[in-house]
Structure formats: C-alpha cells, structure tokens
Design a protein around this motif. Structure first.
Motif, PDB file in Angstrom:
ATOM      1  N   UNK A  73       0.840  -1.199   0.000  1.00 40.24           N
ATOM      2  CA  UNK A  73       0.000   0.000   0.000  1.00 40.24           C
ATOM      3  C   UNK A  73       0.875   1.249   0.000  1.00 40.24           C
ATOM      4  N   UNK A  74       1.928   1.232   0.813  1.00 38.92           N
ATOM      5  CA  UNK A  74       2.816   2.389   0.893  1.00 38.92           C
ATOM      6  C   UNK A  74       3.614   2.563  -0.397  1.00 38.92           C
ATOM      7  N   UNK A  75       4.009   1.469  -1.025  1.00 45.71           N
ATOM      8  CA  UNK A  75       4.719   1.562  -2.298  1.00 45.71           C
ATOM      9  C   UNK A  75       3.817   2.116  -3.396  1.00 45.71           C
ATOM     10  N   UNK A  76       2.507   1.920  -3.263  1.00 50.16           N
ATOM     11  CA  UNK A  76       1.562   2.474  -4.234  1.00 50.16           C
ATOM     12  C   UNK A  76       1.243   3.933  -3.939  1.00 50.16           C
ATOM     13  N   UNK A  77       1.847   4.477  -2.873  1.00 51.25           N
ATOM     14  CA  UNK A  77       1.605   5.867  -2.513  1.00 51.25           C
ATOM     15  C   UNK A  77       0.318   6.080  -1.758  1.00 51.25           C
ATOM     16  N   UNK A 130       5.889  -0.795  -9.848  1.00 51.88           N
ATOM     17  CA  UNK A 130       5.838   0.579 -10.362  1.00 51.88           C
ATOM     18  C   UNK A 130       6.647   1.482  -9.434  1.00 51.88           C
ATOM     19  N   UNK A 131       7.154   2.556  -9.965  1.00 55.19           N
ATOM     20  CA  UNK A 131       7.895   3.516  -9.155  1.00 55.19           C
ATOM     21  C   UNK A 131       6.996   4.719  -8.878  1.00 55.19           C
ATOM     22  N   UNK A 132       6.306   4.687  -7.746  1.00 50.86           N
ATOM     23  CA  UNK A 132       5.404   5.773  -7.360  1.00 50.86           C
ATOM     24  C   UNK A 132       6.137   6.687  -6.386  1.00 50.86           C
TER      25      UNK A 132
END
Length: 489
Positions: A73-77, A130-132
């Motif tokens: 969730x945090x990696x998805x922003x 993905x790089x968010x």
C-alpha cells in the motif's frame, strides 16, 4: 536514515538480500522476497485503481500477507488503515466509513463480513512493480485510537513518524547481527509495525506469532532463539501466572521491552526469565516518548518510565499534573477532527491525558489518567463508543461506561444503565443488552459488569457526572452490580 518506508525496504533488500526477514509458523521470507512480493502486490493494487493518497484497509490475522500488504500500500503511494479482525458490525463500519477506505485487503475467511470493495490476497496477483513517488511527510497510516474523548479517531502517521519511532528503539537497544525479535500482538496494532521497521533497519529476523499465548510465549522464545521482544497489558502477568519451569531461564532473551511493568513484580520477572525488562512509554499520537536505558538497572521496581529520547521534550503540567509532549515524531493530527486536534495540541504541547510525577533522578512515573476511556489489558476502549451502542438497545435510556480496577487486566469496563419506563432491572435485561452489543462491538469492549441506576447526576451542560458513580471504598463488582457471563465477554 531512509526517507520513506518503501526506501527502507528496498535498502534492506539490497543490503541483507537472502537473510531471513519474516518468520511465521508456516512461512519464511527473506528481505529480497518481501521486497519483490510487496512490489507485485503494489502493482496489483494500482491495476485495481488504487491511487496515491487513497486509503486502503487491511483486515487479516497475523499472516505474511499483513506486512506485505502494508508495504505494498505504501509503495503504491496510498495510506494504510489497519483494522482489528475482532471488530464487528458497528466498529468495523465506523472505521471504514470514517477513513473513506476505497478497498479492504483481507483473506478468504474474513471477506464475507466486510462491506464495500474487498480484495483477497488470492485476487492480488500478477502485478508489475511501479515507481510511485513517496515523500517523507506523506501520511502512511490512518491508525485508529480511542484518543481522549468520543469515538475512535484516525491518527495521521507519516513515513517520518514511523521511521523515527523505530530509530529511537534501534539506537537504545543496540541491535546485534545475531538478534531475533519476537512479537505476539496483532499486526493491526502499532507494535508489530514499528518492530518490523526495527528489523528492516538492523537486518534481523522478526518472528511473528499467530497470537499471544501465556503458556506458549516463553516456549516460542526458546524455540526461535528470540533475543528481543515487546510485551504490554496483561501479557506479563499472564505469563507470570504460569507454573514455573526448570527451563524458564533457558532462553537467549537479552532484553524485554514492556509498557506498564508492575513495579512489585519487575524484579521477579527479571529473575525468573534471566533478562532485563525495560519500560517504554508512548502513544499512537506521539510515538515513543519515554524509555528506560538498557543499562539503568537501578530503575527496576520503581515504576520509572524513563527519559525522553532525542527529539522529544516531556514535561509535567504544574497545575494539572498531566504529561505533556512536544517534538518529533508526532502525528499530523486526527483525520476529520480539527477541533480534537486543536484540543490535543493546545498551547503547543500534546496533552497525553496521563498524569505523571518526576522522581529525584529525573525519571517520570505514571500517576493515573484523565481520559474518558478504559484500558483493558493492552486494549484502549472508548467509553463514548460503547455508550452509543448500549443506548441503541430499546430498553436503555442512558448509559455510562467507567473503568474499575482489576488484578489481571488493570481495568475492566463497567456500565451504569438507566432503563426506559416499562423495562425491569433484571439479569435477563443485562443479557439482552450485552447480546445486542456483542454483535456490534469487539468482545474486549463489552462491559464486564452492569449496574442499573434510577437516574444520573448531570453537569450543567447535561453530561453524566461519572465521578459520582464510583463511590470511594466500594467494591464496584459487588451487588447491585451484575457480572456479565464470561462466555459473552
């Protein structure tokens, strides 16, 4: 220090690679595994429409999917909303509605009971990393807490908050390469989350037990070679009540962190299990505020909660005796509650609702609480939330929940109930009211005792004066109080 939790995860994967990171009863993940799997989960969430700033709830037991979902969730922003699996209709609906969660990640067993959009772990597969962009001051969690008044509120906790909280512990305990951290609390609570970051920072394994077991806790510590742990609430006393064993000291534990060590048993705990126990004091709103240094053996049995770590200032209000905090880390505020935020931070200090005294050595000791809440073991119970549910019963006109002392749990919730005309003050009525509440609230929130009153004494603003309910010297568990069936609570 890494600026965000995703950065910390990636740094740990590069640095510690194939070292064991997460150890569950039926699974073990390396740092590289956790990074790759959370990347794929993040990609799957983005494919499902999750966007930066969205709130995504997690409701599952202590399984690998919990920390992996948090990282994803945090990696998805997005922002994580941890949900206690013991929640029932009323408290679950409140958290999901109040947070505005766009979806809940869960497992198959819990999915049927969750309203709204639900994604099971099985359905989140095949995503691409993905790089968010994520910033240090972005909110990472809506962490719900009973706070000081009213219904549970979401503390907005940033990446910086979490990283600073973990770093304080890392700096104090001096992590070693052969350390193994063991935790038994539910992941929806604060503690397993900051402990996860401690392990990411130190490159050490985290042993996650499915749940706390008084009879099995120290056996698990021996089995896993645990050297560090954190306990709170009733956990120390429940383990102490277990029959002593010849192998009690046969463990690798070098430090037990604990909130609320009973002073009279502190030395007994250390002697029984052969490890120092050190106090840690804080809150969801403010992270770690006080900590007893590992070397401060002179504090054993004194009730000392420690001294403020770097970045924090802790004082005792001269007029009220309340413990006040300022510094970092600190929450951004309560979501959707600007008035409550302003009240909590009046005068530039966070008002903890706890009373304290400072001893001759500069250590702060706990001296009571002024919050409208009950602390049942390690659980905070909002009185207003329970009162709202009780008054929805057709027989109840008004209700007041108060804490009463208990040897095991510290406090238990007792409900004073005023009935509507035509209803009788009987054990059958109590059973009906509790059954009504049981379908709406987590079991730990249910009153342990109920007492009927003809009327309540009210303040000039028409609020119940709870101080008149607890007559000094009276056993609040004795008649006319009616104990609730233990099987129901």
């Amino acid at each position: 220090m890494n600026d965000t939790i995703p950065e910390l995860m990636r740094h740990a994967a590069r640095t510690y690679g194939d070292r064991e990171f997460l150890r569950f009863p039926d699974a073990s993940l390396t740092f590289s595994d956790a990074d790759a799997r959370s990347d794929r989960l993040a990609g799957a969430l983005i494919d499902k429409g999750v966007r930066p700033g969205d709130r995504v709830a997690i409701m599952m037991d202590n399984v690998p999917g919990w920390p992996l979902s948090w990282l994803a969730i945090l990696k998805a922003g997005a922002i994580t909303v941890p949900v206690n699996v013991r929640y029932r209709a009323a408290d679950l609906e409140h958290v999901l509605r109040d947070s505005g969660a766009v979806a809940t990640i869960t497992t198959n067993e819990h999915a049927p009971h969750i309203p709204g959009t639900v994604h099971t772990l099985d359905s989140l597969s095949g995503g691409t990393a993905r790089n968010v962009p994520v910033r240090n001051d972005d909110v990472a969690n809506f962490q719900y807490t009973s706070g000081t008044t009213g219904f549970p509120k979401a503390c907005m906790l940033t990446h910086d908050y979490w990283l600073r909280t973990a770093q304080v512990v890392v700096d104090e305990i001096g992590l070693r390469d052969d350390d193994v951290f063991m935790i038994a609390q539910a992941y929806s609570y604060m503690d397993p989350q900051w402990v996860t970051l401690v392990c990411l920072m130190g490159g050490i394994p985290l042993v996650v037990l499915p749940r706390f077991s008084a009879s099995g806790f120290w056996a698990s510590a021996r089995e896993h070679g645990a050297t560090l742990t954190y306990v709170l609430g009733t956990m120390p006393l429940l383990t102490h009540k277990q029959q002593p064993r010849p192998d009690d000291r046969d463990n690798r534990m070098r430090l037990v962190l604990c909130s609320g060590i009973q002073p009279a048993l502190h030395r007994t705990f250390e002697e029984r299990w052969g490890a120092p126990w050190r106090e840690l004091y804080g809150s969801t709103e403010s992270g770690c505020d006080l900590m007893v240094p590992v070397a401060a053996g002179e504090t054993v049995g004194t009730g000392a909660m420690g001294v403020a770590p770097p970045g924090k200032e802790v004082v005792i209000d001269e007029e009220t005796g309340e413990i006040l905090i300022r510094g970092v880390p600190m929450m951004k505020g309560y979501w959707n509650h600007p008035e409550a935020t302003a009240h909590a931070f009046r005068g530039g200090w966070y008002h903890t609702g706890d009373l304290g005294v400072r001893d001759a050595h500069g250590y702060i000791r706990h001296a009571g609480r002024i919050k409208d809440m009950v602390r049942r073991g390690g659980e905070n119970i909002s009185c207003a939330e329970v009162e709202s549910v009780l008054t929805q019963h057709p027989a109840v006109l008004s209700a007041a929940l108060v804490p009463i002392p208990d040897e095991l749990f510290g406090e238990l919730p007792k409900a004073f109930v005023q009935l509507r005309p035509g209803h009788e003050a009987t054990a059958e009525t109590v059973a009906s009211v509790i059954e009504h509440a049981r379908s709406r609230l987590a079991r730990f929130k249910l009153p342990a005792y109920v007492e009927f009153v003809e009327e309540f004494s009210l303040t000039p603003s028409a609020r119940i004066e709870k101080r008149h309910l607890l007559t000094p010297g009276r056993d609040q568990r004795a008649a006319p109080a009616i104990p609730v069936d233990k099987e129901q609570t």
